[in-house]
Design a protein around this motif. Structure first.
Motif, PDB file in Angstrom:
ATOM      1  N   UNK A  48      90.839  76.616  33.027  1.00  0.00           N
ATOM      2  CA  UNK A  48      91.058  76.491  34.488  1.00  0.00           C
ATOM      3  C   UNK A  48      90.233  77.510  35.256  1.00  0.00           C
ATOM      4  N   UNK A  49      89.724  78.512  34.531  1.00  0.00           N
ATOM      5  CA  UNK A  49      88.980  79.565  35.220  1.00  0.00           C
ATOM      6  C   UNK A  49      88.009  80.220  34.225  1.00  0.00           C
ATOM      7  N   UNK A  50      86.769  80.385  34.616  1.00  0.00           N
ATOM      8  CA  UNK A  50      85.786  81.138  33.829  1.00  0.00           C
ATOM      9  C   UNK A  50      85.509  80.599  32.418  1.00  0.00           C
ATOM     10  N   UNK A  51      85.581  79.264  32.262  1.00  0.00           N
ATOM     11  CA  UNK A  51      85.263  78.652  30.965  1.00  0.00           C
ATOM     12  C   UNK A  51      83.856  78.987  30.474  1.00  0.00           C
ATOM     13  N   UNK A  52      82.807  78.913  31.325  1.00  0.00           N
ATOM     14  CA  UNK A  52      81.440  79.126  30.837  1.00  0.00           C
ATOM     15  C   UNK A  52      81.207  80.504  30.213  1.00  0.00           C
ATOM     16  N   UNK A  53      82.037  81.491  30.559  1.00  0.00           N
ATOM     17  CA  UNK A  53      81.833  82.828  29.994  1.00  0.00           C
ATOM     18  C   UNK A  53      82.840  83.159  28.895  1.00  0.00           C
ATOM     19  N   UNK A  54      83.716  82.188  28.578  1.00  0.00           N
ATOM     20  CA  UNK A  54      84.759  82.452  27.577  1.00  0.00           C
ATOM     21  C   UNK A  54      84.255  82.089  26.184  1.00  0.00           C
ATOM     22  N   UNK A  55      84.530  82.962  25.225  1.00  0.00           N
ATOM     23  CA  UNK A  55      84.145  82.649  23.843  1.00  0.00           C
ATOM     24  C   UNK A  55      85.371  82.080  23.121  1.00  0.00           C
ATOM     25  N   UNK A  56      85.123  81.348  22.053  1.00  0.00           N
ATOM     26  CA  UNK A  56      86.236  80.739  21.313  1.00  0.00           C
ATOM     27  C   UNK A  56      86.865  81.789  20.383  1.00  0.00           C
ATOM     28  N   UNK A  57      88.088  81.531  19.891  1.00  0.00           N
ATOM     29  CA  UNK A  57      88.694  82.458  18.939  1.00  0.00           C
ATOM     30  C   UNK A  57      87.825  82.651  17.691  1.00  0.00           C
ATOM     31  N   UNK A  58      87.117  81.596  17.287  1.00  0.00           N
ATOM     32  CA  UNK A  58      86.243  81.707  16.100  1.00  0.00           C
ATOM     33  C   UNK A  58      85.087  82.670  16.394  1.00  0.00           C
ATOM     34  N   UNK A  59      84.500  82.519  17.566  1.00  0.00           N
ATOM     35  CA  UNK A  59      83.386  83.408  17.934  1.00  0.00           C
ATOM     36  C   UNK A  59      83.901  84.845  18.069  1.00  0.00           C
ATOM     37  N   UNK A  60      85.123  84.986  18.580  1.00  0.00           N
ATOM     38  CA  UNK A  60      85.696  86.328  18.737  1.00  0.00           C
ATOM     39  C   UNK A  60      85.897  86.977  17.368  1.00  0.00           C
ATOM     40  N   UNK A  61      86.333  86.180  16.415  1.00  0.00           N
ATOM     41  CA  UNK A  61      86.581  86.711  15.069  1.00  0.00           C
ATOM     42  C   UNK A  61      85.284  87.264  14.467  1.00  0.00           C
ATOM     43  N   UNK A  62      84.240  86.482  14.616  1.00  0.00           N
ATOM     44  CA  UNK A  62      82.934  86.891  14.087  1.00  0.00           C
ATOM     45  C   UNK A  62      82.441  88.156  14.810  1.00  0.00           C
ATOM     46  N   UNK A  63      82.590  88.128  16.118  1.00  0.00           N
ATOM     47  CA  UNK A  63      82.139  89.260  16.942  1.00  0.00           C
ATOM     48  C   UNK A  63      82.901  90.528  16.577  1.00  0.00           C
TER      49      UNK A  63
END
Ligand code: PEP
Ligand code: MN
Length: 336
Positions: A306-321
């Motif tokens: 609903x807000x700021x989707x284009x800058x949000x990373x997925x939980x999978x990407x967060x795990x890797x990061x």
């Protein structure tokens, strides 16, 4: 002005000095550091005779502090401030990663993301309940219900929660919130800052998009002057002529603010770039540059956020990061 005391000062002489300063209407903020005790003097010190104080047996040195921020100044408090949130310590060489969606959207969404964030190593859950949107017609957040759902996610995972307060009148609703976030648009809402100075909750203070380091430190000063010592500074990108990124991430603020101040500095690579693909590299760069932590937007379904989707990373990407960040933080620590 700061008065640096010699080690183990004579208590009677010290009490005499404190009484004298009080009589001159000077507020004294003592800081007992690892190597020295410093008295920070706040008030009109223009009439105070530096030579007179320097001549005392208990005094090692006296310096005038030119900067208008006193409590936030590294000169007043040479050691890093470490902020405790439950068992966590923010600042002083630790790495704290705050992660979660831009806004709370449903119970399922926030609990699901909270679990994923915790599993990957995130220490604090973020999620906006009251959203400061540029358009009054855009989603304004779930508000009170959003806070209730954040508390449910905290109960389910044990993660402390960080969420934005937009107005001092909302304070009673934030009683169980662990970190009060002040958004970039509110960095100079001085009545809000004064009210937060009276609380004893940590405040995450975001840099306004057209504000200098000194402006940010003066806003922190409002909170510190009220007696609340727990302020976390957050860079989230500033406005420049560049339009490719949402804002321009000023990483030089990390060593700069750490020189000027003792407060922890964290970076928000999500609002700084506006693009999920740029978030990991900027997050890594921030930790390599000595940031005390990050605040990152993570969403389970970014295209439908609903807000700021284009800058949000997925939980999978967060795990890797997170694994990369952990490795960089360790390597940076070894080097130091
Ligand atoms: C946010 O963290 O969701 C937010 C609104 O950030 P900023 O105040 O930095 O724009
Ligand atoms: Mn956001």
């Amino acid at each position: 002005m700061i008065v640096i005391l010699k080690q183990n000062p004579d208590q009677e002489q010290l009490n005499g000095l404190l009484r004298w300063l009080e009589a001159q209407n000077i507020e004294v903020h003592p800081t007992v550091g690892t190597h020295q005790t410093i008295l920070g003097l706040i008030g009109d010190t223009s009439e105070i005779d530096v030579d007179l104080i320097s001549a005392l047996d208990i005094v090692d040195n006296v310096k005038r502090v030119q900067e208008p921020y006193k409590n936030a100044n590294r000169k007043f408090h040479p050691d890093d401030t470490v902020i405790r949130v439950g068992d966590l310590e923010i600042g002083g060489g630790t790495m704290t990663v705050i992660a979660g969606p831009c806004s709370v959207e449903s119970e399922e969404q926030i609990i699901g993301i909270a679990k994923a964030v915790k599993k990957s190593g995130g220490a604090i859950l973020r999620g906006g309940a009251f959203k400061p949107r540029t358009s009054p017609y855009a989603f304004q957040g779930m508000q009170i219900e959003g806070i209730r759902l954040l508390l449910k996610a905290k109960e389910a995972t044990g993660l402390p929660i960080c969420t934005e307060i937009m107005d001092a009148s909302q304070l009673p609703l934030f009683e169980d919130v662990d970190i009060l976030q002040v958004g970039a648009r509110n960095m100079q809402n001085f009545s809000l800052l004064k009210a937060l100075g009276k609380t004893r909750k940590p405040v995450l203070l975001k840099r306004g998009m057209a504000c200098s380091y000194q402006d940010l430190l003066m806003s922190a000063e409002y909170i510190l002057a009220g007696g609340n010592t727990d302020v976390i500074l957050c860079e989230r990108g500033i406005r420049t002529f560049e339009t490719y990124t949402r804002n321009t991430l000023d990483l030089a603020c990390i060593p700069s603010l750490k020189t000027l101040s003792h407060l922890p500095v964290i970076i928000d690579p999500s609002h700084a770039t506006g693009k999920s693909a740029l978030v990991p590299s900027m997050a890594c760069a921030a930790i390599a540059a000595g940031a005390d932590g990050l605040i990152i937007e993570v969403h389970n379904d970014p295209p439908h956020a609903k807000c700021d989707g284009p800058q949000s990373i997925t939980p999978e990407a967060f795990d890797k990061l997170y694994r990369r960040l952990d490795a960089i933080h360790r390597a940076a620590g070894e080097e130091i």
